[in-house]
Write a protein that holds these residues in place. Structure first.
Motif, PDB file in Angstrom:
ATOM      1  N   ILE A  10       6.462   5.022 -54.544  1.00  0.00           N
ATOM      2  CA  ILE A  10       5.162   5.424 -54.031  1.00  0.00           C
ATOM      3  C   ILE A  10       4.337   4.154 -53.868  1.00  0.00           C
ATOM      4  CG2 ILE A  10       3.056   6.738 -54.481  1.00  0.00           C
ATOM      5  CD1 ILE A  10       4.850   8.585 -56.269  1.00  0.00           C
ATOM      6  N   THR A  12       0.673   2.828 -52.888  1.00  0.00           N
ATOM      7  CA  THR A  12      -0.646   3.431 -52.895  1.00  0.00           C
ATOM      8  C   THR A  12      -1.739   2.391 -53.074  1.00  0.00           C
ATOM      9  OG1 THR A  12      -2.025   5.076 -54.037  1.00  0.00           O
ATOM     10  CG2 THR A  12      -0.424   3.895 -55.376  1.00  0.00           C
ATOM     11  N   GLN A  58       1.060  -1.016 -55.718  1.00  0.00           N
ATOM     12  CA  GLN A  58      -0.320  -0.952 -55.259  1.00  0.00           C
ATOM     13  C   GLN A  58      -0.569  -2.089 -54.285  1.00  0.00           C
ATOM     14  OE1 GLN A  58      -3.493   0.034 -57.944  1.00  0.00           O
ATOM     15  NE2 GLN A  58      -4.809  -1.543 -57.056  1.00  0.00           N
ATOM     16  N   ASP A  65      -3.805   5.966 -47.457  1.00  0.00           N
ATOM     17  CA  ASP A  65      -3.960   5.938 -48.916  1.00  0.00           C
ATOM     18  C   ASP A  65      -2.633   5.847 -49.668  1.00  0.00           C
ATOM     19  OD1 ASP A  65      -6.702   6.019 -48.822  1.00  0.00           O
ATOM     20  OD2 ASP A  65      -6.813   8.196 -48.958  1.00  0.00           O
ATOM     21  N   CYS A  66      -1.571   6.400 -49.075  1.00  0.00           N
ATOM     22  CA  CYS A  66      -0.302   6.467 -49.794  1.00  0.00           C
ATOM     23  C   CYS A  66       0.866   6.532 -48.814  1.00  0.00           C
ATOM     24  CB  CYS A  66      -0.303   7.715 -50.675  1.00  0.00           C
ATOM     25  SG  CYS A  66       1.160   7.895 -51.694  1.00  0.00           S
TER      26      CYS A  66
END
Length: 124
Positions: A10, A12, A58, A65-66
């Motif tokens: 992920i 993000t 990150q 956003d992601c």
């Protein structure tokens, strides 16, 4: 080309919120690496008791956003990169890879939109 690891990732703008969610599900931080590449990415590797891995990255440079991705570590970056580009994948970073002393990577986007974060660890 040999795939050495293959797991979800992920990417993000708010890694801490995602980390807290997966900690509540039983995942634990294995390690954190900060300042990856000139985009200053922070990478967090997590693992649960069943041996499942999850990477959370990150980056403030995301257009959304992601992004959900598959992290694929390989033993031959150039061969894997060619395999993906021959099938229409585009490198998120343009013509370059993100290189640092311990790894080389490229975020590869398929024609259909799914993402593979291609990584080769550099062992000394």
């Amino acid at each position: 080309m040999k795939i050495t690891t293959f797991n979800p990732q992920i990417i993000t703008k708010d890694a801490e919120a995602v980390v807290q969610l997966f900690e509540a599900m039983g995942f634990q931080r294995r390690h954190t690496k900060e300042g990856i590449g000139d985009l200053h990415v922070t990478g967090i590797r997590m693992k649960d008791a069943n041996g499942f891995y999850l990477d959370i990255s990150q980056s403030d440079g995301l257009p959304v956003d992601c992004i959900e991705a598959i992290r694929m570590n390989v033993d031959d970056f150039d061969e894997a990169f060619r395999l993906l580009t021959d099938r229409g994948f585009k490198n998120f970073y343009g013509d370059r890879a993100v290189e640092n002393p311990t790894s080389r990577s490229a975020v590869m986007v398929a024609p259909s939109g799914f993402v593979i974060n291609l990584v080769q660890h550099i062992r000394k």
